[in-house]
Design a protein around this motif. Structure first.
Motif, PDB file in Angstrom:
ATOM      1  N   ARG A 158       0.836  -1.207   0.000  1.00 29.23           N
ATOM      2  CA  ARG A 158       0.000   0.000   0.000  1.00 29.23           C
ATOM      3  C   ARG A 158       0.868   1.253   0.000  1.00 29.23           C
ATOM      4  NH1 ARG A 158      -4.309  -1.636   4.784  1.00 29.23           N
ATOM      5  NH2 ARG A 158      -5.703  -2.952   3.528  1.00 29.23           N
TER       6      ARG A 158
ATOM      7  N   LEU B   4       0.249   3.486  -3.303  1.00 25.52           N
ATOM      8  CA  LEU B   4      -0.754   4.551  -3.141  1.00 25.52           C
ATOM      9  C   LEU B   4      -0.061   5.887  -2.848  1.00 25.52           C
ATOM     10  CD1 LEU B   4      -3.362   2.493  -1.086  1.00 25.52           C
ATOM     11  CD2 LEU B   4      -3.238   2.861  -3.564  1.00 25.52           C
TER      12      LEU B   4
ATOM     13  N   GLU C 124      -7.461   7.790  -2.940  1.00 27.80           N
ATOM     14  CA  GLU C 124      -7.541   6.362  -2.643  1.00 27.80           C
ATOM     15  C   GLU C 124      -8.819   5.723  -3.175  1.00 27.80           C
ATOM     16  OE1 GLU C 124      -4.699   8.240   0.093  1.00 27.80           O
ATOM     17  OE2 GLU C 124      -6.775   8.702  -0.457  1.00 27.80           O
TER      18      GLU C 124
ATOM     19  N   ASN D  68      -7.974   4.549  -6.541  1.00 29.71           N
ATOM     20  CA  ASN D  68      -6.757   3.746  -6.721  1.00 29.71           C
ATOM     21  C   ASN D  68      -6.627   2.557  -5.770  1.00 29.71           C
ATOM     22  OD1 ASN D  68      -5.656   5.431  -8.809  1.00 29.71           O
ATOM     23  ND2 ASN D  68      -5.149   6.929  -7.227  1.00 29.71           N
ATOM     24  N   HIS D  69      -7.528   2.473  -4.836  1.00 30.15           N
ATOM     25  CA  HIS D  69      -7.434   1.380  -3.853  1.00 30.15           C
ATOM     26  C   HIS D  69      -8.811   0.744  -3.691  1.00 30.15           C
ATOM     27  CE1 HIS D  69      -6.375  -0.037   0.512  1.00 30.15           C
ATOM     28  NE2 HIS D  69      -6.279  -1.009  -0.376  1.00 30.15           N
TER      29      HIS D  69
ATOM     30  N   ILE E 115     -10.943  -2.472  -2.174  1.00 29.29           N
ATOM     31  CA  ILE E 115     -11.007  -3.633  -1.287  1.00 29.29           C
ATOM     32  C   ILE E 115     -12.324  -4.343  -1.564  1.00 29.29           C
ATOM     33  CG2 ILE E 115     -11.040  -4.469   1.088  1.00 29.29           C
ATOM     34  CD1 ILE E 115      -9.396  -2.053   1.900  1.00 29.29           C
TER      35      ILE E 115
ATOM     36  N   LYS F  42      -2.756   0.964  -9.569  1.00 31.24           N
ATOM     37  CA  LYS F  42      -3.744   0.932  -8.493  1.00 31.24           C
ATOM     38  C   LYS F  42      -3.626  -0.418  -7.780  1.00 31.24           C
ATOM     39  CE  LYS F  42      -7.692  -0.940 -11.104  1.00 31.24           C
ATOM     40  NZ  LYS F  42      -6.987  -1.301 -12.343  1.00 31.24           N
ATOM     41  N   LEU F  43      -4.280  -0.522  -6.628  1.00 33.01           N
ATOM     42  CA  LEU F  43      -4.201  -1.735  -5.824  1.00 33.01           C
ATOM     43  C   LEU F  43      -5.597  -2.300  -5.605  1.00 33.01           C
ATOM     44  CD1 LEU F  43      -2.699  -3.741  -3.963  1.00 33.01           C
ATOM     45  CD2 LEU F  43      -2.930  -2.058  -2.115  1.00 33.01           C
TER      46      LEU F  43
ATOM     47  N   GLU G 195      -7.470  -5.359  -3.505  1.00 36.62           N
ATOM     48  CA  GLU G 195      -7.343  -6.398  -2.474  1.00 36.62           C
ATOM     49  C   GLU G 195      -8.614  -7.239  -2.445  1.00 36.62           C
ATOM     50  OE1 GLU G 195      -6.103  -5.006   1.398  1.00 36.62           O
ATOM     51  OE2 GLU G 195      -5.146  -3.229   0.495  1.00 36.62           O
TER      52      GLU G 195
ATOM     53  N   THR H 168      -2.150  -2.488 -12.642  1.00 31.15           N
ATOM     54  CA  THR H 168      -2.907  -2.930 -11.464  1.00 31.15           C
ATOM     55  C   THR H 168      -2.148  -4.030 -10.725  1.00 31.15           C
ATOM     56  OG1 THR H 168      -5.015  -2.460 -12.558  1.00 31.15           O
ATOM     57  CG2 THR H 168      -5.076  -3.928 -10.650  1.00 31.15           C
TER      58      THR H 168
ATOM     59  N   THR I  60      -3.037  -6.833  -7.943  1.00 35.64           N
ATOM     60  CA  THR I  60      -4.171  -7.496  -7.295  1.00 35.64           C
ATOM     61  C   THR I  60      -3.654  -8.511  -6.284  1.00 35.64           C
ATOM     62  OG1 THR I  60      -5.517  -7.252  -9.293  1.00 35.64           O
ATOM     63  CG2 THR I  60      -6.244  -8.890  -7.660  1.00 35.64           C
TER      64      THR I  60
END
Length: 366
Positions: free
Chosen positions: A47, A51, A57, A60-61, A63, A95-96, A98, A128, A130
C-alpha cells in the motif's frame, strides 16, 4: 511463454515478493499460509509503495470483500471485482485491488473458476496490482498443499506466496527487537517460551507484548523473565495441546501423551505435523543425553541445539534416567512411523498411537 509464466508462479516465494516490492510490483498475487501477521505486513508495504496520490484512494485502492454478511450476491461481488481490475488508476502509475474474506474451504467449482479467471486476467495487467489474501482459516494448508488441484490452479493464475509460522528461535529475535525499542530486555528462554505458548503466531505474540510492557512498568522491571511470561501470558488455545504434548513427552508420561494426542486429533491437526514435533524433540533429547554422558554442561548443549541454556538443562534433566539406546530407538520408531504415514493406507492417528505405545510403555524405559 504461458508455460514459463506458470512455472515461475509455482516457484514464487517471499524473497521474490521482497524483490518485487523493491524493484516493481505487477500482476496478481495470492497470499496464503498459517502466518496472517506477515500477510498484513507485506500488504502494508505494498500500500505504501503504490498509493502515492494522496486523497485519491477511492480511485486507486479497491477492497473487494466476499464476506458472508454482504448484502451483495457472490455473482455481484465477482462483477465488482472484475470492474475493479479493469478500472484505470488516477494520478499514479498503478492501483491496488485487495480481495478479502473469500474462503476456499468448500468453495463451489463455479466460484473457484470465476476466481481463477479474474486472477489470470489481473496477472496480465501492468497498471494494477491485485492481491488475494487468504486467512489461515480461509485456506487450510499442510505439507500436501502444493500438490493439490486448487493450489495448482491458483499458482497458474497468480504469484502464490506461502507464509508459514517461524521457528521459536527466529521469533525470539523479533521479540527482542520489539522490547529493545521499548527500553526492555527479554531473556532468551523467556522469548522462546513466549513463542511456544503463542503457537508461534505473530498476531498472538504481538497481543501479549502490551500486557508484558504494562506489567514491567507497574513493577519497575527492565528484564522480562520466564516467570513473567508464565504469570502474565495465556497459552494460546490453538497451541495448548502441542505445548502439553511436548511437556508430557519430556516427562515420559504415557497417559498425558495420549491425552494430548487425542486432543490434537479432535482439533483436526495434521498427524505428520504432530510427528514432526515429537521427532524434533527426540533428536534434541539425544543431543542432550550425548552431552550429558560426555560431561558437558547445559550451556554446551544449548550451543549445539541452538536453544537456551534453560531448555537444554530441562532436556538434560528429562533424559537423566533414560538410556542412550532408548533415545536412539525413539528416533528409529519416529522414522518408521514417518514412512508409514506417507505410504501406508492405515489410519494415521492409529499409527501415531502405536508409536507412542511402543515408546512410552513403562517397561521400555528399563
Amino acid at each position: 511463454m504461458a508455460r514459463a509464466a506458470k512455472e515461475k508462479n509455482l516457484s514464487y516465494n517471499e524473497d521474490n515478493l521482497k524483490a518485487d516490492i523493491k524493484n516493481g510490483l505487477s500482476g496478481a498475487y495470492v497470499f496464503f499460509g498459517d502466518e496472517d501477521y506477515m500477510k498484513e505486513h507485506y500488504i502494508g508495504k505494498i500500500r505504501k509503495k503504490l498509493l502515492t496520490a494522496e486523497g485519491l484512494e477511492t480511485f486507486n485502492h479497491f477492497i473487494v470483500s466476499f464476506s458472508p454478511v454482504s448484502e451483495l450476491s457472490q455473482d455481484d461481488i465477482f462483477a465488482r471485482l472484475s470492474d475493479a481490475v479493469d478500472a484505470m488508476p488516477m494520478m499514479q502509475e498503478q492501483k491496488l485491488v485487495e480481495i478479502r474474506d473469500l474462503s476456499l474451504n468448500g468453495i463451489s467449482q463455479k466460484a473457484l473458476d470465476a476466481l481463477i479467471t479474474v486472477l489470470a486476467r489481473a496477472n496480465e495487467v501492468d497498471d494494477t496490482v491485485t492481491i488475494l489474501s487468504l486467512r489461515e482459516n480461509e485456506y487450510v494448508t499442510d505439507y500436501k498443499t502444493e500438490t493439490s488441484a486448487t493450489y495448482k490452479k491458483l499458482a497458474s493464475a497468480a504469484k502464490a506466496v506461502r507464509f508459514d509460522t517461524f521457528s521459536p528461535e527466529r521469533l525470539s529475535t523479533w521479540e527482542k527487537k520489539h522490547f529493545e525499542s521499548r527500553g526492555l530486555f527479554i531473556a532468551q528462554d523467556a522469548a522462546l517460551l513466549l513463542a511456544d505458548m503463542c503457537a508461534c503466531r505473530m498476531f498472538t505474540i504481538n497481543s501479549e507484548f502490551e500486557k508484558l510492557e504494562a506489567y514491567a512498568e507497574v513493577h519497575g522491571k527492565k528484564t522480562i523473565t520466564t516467570e513473567d511470561i508464565t504469570l502474565v501470558c495465556a497459552i494460546s488455545e490453538r497451541e495448548e495441546m502441542p505445548f502439553a504434548l511436548s511437556n508430557a513427552a519430556e516427562k515420559w508420561n504415557i497417559k498425558d501423551v495420549f491425552s494430548a494426542l487425542y486432543a490434537l486429533r479432535d482439533l483436526k491437526k495434521e498427524p505428520i505435523a504432530v510427528l514432526a514435533r515429537l521427532s524434533g524433540l527426540y533428536t534434541d533429547m539425544l543431543v542432550a543425553k550425548t552431552a550429558q554422558l560426555a560431561g558437558r554442561t547445559s550451556a554446551d548443549a544449548a550451543k549445539v541445539l541452538k536453544t537456551s541454556p534453560a531448555r537444554a538443562a530441562r532436556l538434560m534433566s528429562a533424559v537423566a534416567q533414560v538410556p542412550l539406546s532408548k533415545l536412539e530407538s525413539c528416533i528409529d520408531e519416529a522414522y518408521k512411523t514417518d514412512l508409514q504415514l506417507k505410504s501406508s493406507p492405515s489410519d494415521q492417528w492409529v499409527l501415531l498411537e502405536m508409536m507412542i505405545a511402543k515408546i512410552y510403555t513403562p517397561r521400555s524405559l528399563l
